[in-house]
Design an enzyme around this catalytic site. Structure first.
Site, PDB file in Angstrom:
ATOM      1  N   GLY A 261       1.539  -0.141   8.004  1.00  0.00           N
ATOM      2  CA  GLY A 261       2.481   1.072   8.411  1.00  0.00           C
ATOM      3  C   GLY A 261       3.591   1.136   7.325  1.00  0.00           C
ATOM      4  O   GLY A 261       3.525   1.100   6.163  1.00  0.00           O
TER       5      GLY A 261
ATOM      6  N   ASP B   5       6.203  -0.945   7.024  1.00  0.00           N
ATOM      7  CA  ASP B   5       6.332  -2.072   6.456  1.00  0.00           C
ATOM      8  C   ASP B   5       5.722  -2.185   4.965  1.00  0.00           C
ATOM      9  O   ASP B   5       6.102  -2.645   4.115  1.00  0.00           O
ATOM     10  CB  ASP B   5       6.114  -3.214   7.599  1.00  0.00           C
TER      11      ASP B   5
ATOM     12  N   THR C 298       6.942   2.763  17.318  1.00  0.00           N
ATOM     13  CA  THR C 298       5.978   3.553  17.719  1.00  0.00           C
ATOM     14  C   THR C 298       4.718   4.005  17.141  1.00  0.00           C
ATOM     15  O   THR C 298       3.889   4.840  17.325  1.00  0.00           O
ATOM     16  CB  THR C 298       6.693   5.099  17.441  1.00  0.00           C
TER      17      THR C 298
ATOM     18  N   ILE D 125       1.822   0.934  15.471  1.00  0.00           N
ATOM     19  CA  ILE D 125       0.927   0.048  15.677  1.00  0.00           C
ATOM     20  C   ILE D 125       1.252  -0.592  17.136  1.00  0.00           C
ATOM     21  O   ILE D 125       0.681  -1.426  17.919  1.00  0.00           O
ATOM     22  CB  ILE D 125       0.600  -1.009  14.724  1.00  0.00           C
TER      23      ILE D 125
END
Length: 175
Positions: A33, A35, A124, A126
């Site tokens: 995501g 990150d 919001t 994973i």
């Protein structure tokens, strides 16, 4: 005075701000995501800085709701503020931890002297936090930040569904 809030649908890694907030995992060593995108685009400098943090102060990782800063590497920002959002639970109210992510990120931004900060929709993805509630918590928490020196907060969302949720809580009308 609380920061001016704006909404951007796009890629957080392209934001020219003082600090980008990373929805990190507790290892601080990259993931999926937001990150993963921040680590990929920011380059090895961010990972190296995160490894230094793990070797010194955060040997067991960063606790949920806390925040810490590193270089932004090759990103068009000066800093990345890493915060670990809570996983959604239908049986336990973890909203205080999500509030803490936004408050702690603003606190770290103040320590850095950052005036412009870009936030993703923490937890919001994973981590399963319901988008509408995550948007509400984000907007309310930042609006209530009266002591911060941050002058502008951008909520940077990836898709139309997230844009609509944040727009509703920001009082914007959909196009």
């Amino acid at each position: 005075m609380s920061p001016r809030l704006t909404l951007v649908q796009g890629d957080i890694t392209e934001q020219e701000v003082d600090a980008i907030v990373n929805a990190a995992n507790s290892s601080l060593l990259g993931g999926g995501g937001v990150d993963g995108a921040i680590h990929r685009r920011g380059g090895p400098e961010i990972l190296a800085a995160c490894r230094e943090l793990r070797a010194s102060h955060y040997g067991k990782g960063l606790a949920t709701g806390q925040a810490v800063a590193t270089t932004a590497g090759r990103l068009p920002a000066r800093h990345v503020i890493h915060t670990v959002g809570p996983r959604w639970s239908p049986t336990e109210d973890r909203s205080a931890l999500l509030v803490s992510c936004y408050r702690e990120s603003l606190r770290v931004a103040d320590e850095l002297g950052a005036r412009t900060v870009a936030f993703p929709a923490i937890s919001t993805g994973i981590y399963g936090w319901p988008l509408d509630d995550g948007a509400r918590i984000a907007v309310e928490t930042v609006r209530q930040a009266r002591t911060t020196s941050v002058t502008q907060v951008r909520f940077v969302v990836f898709d139309e569904r997230a844009r609509a949720a944040f727009a509703a809580h920001l009082g914007e009308t959909a196009p």
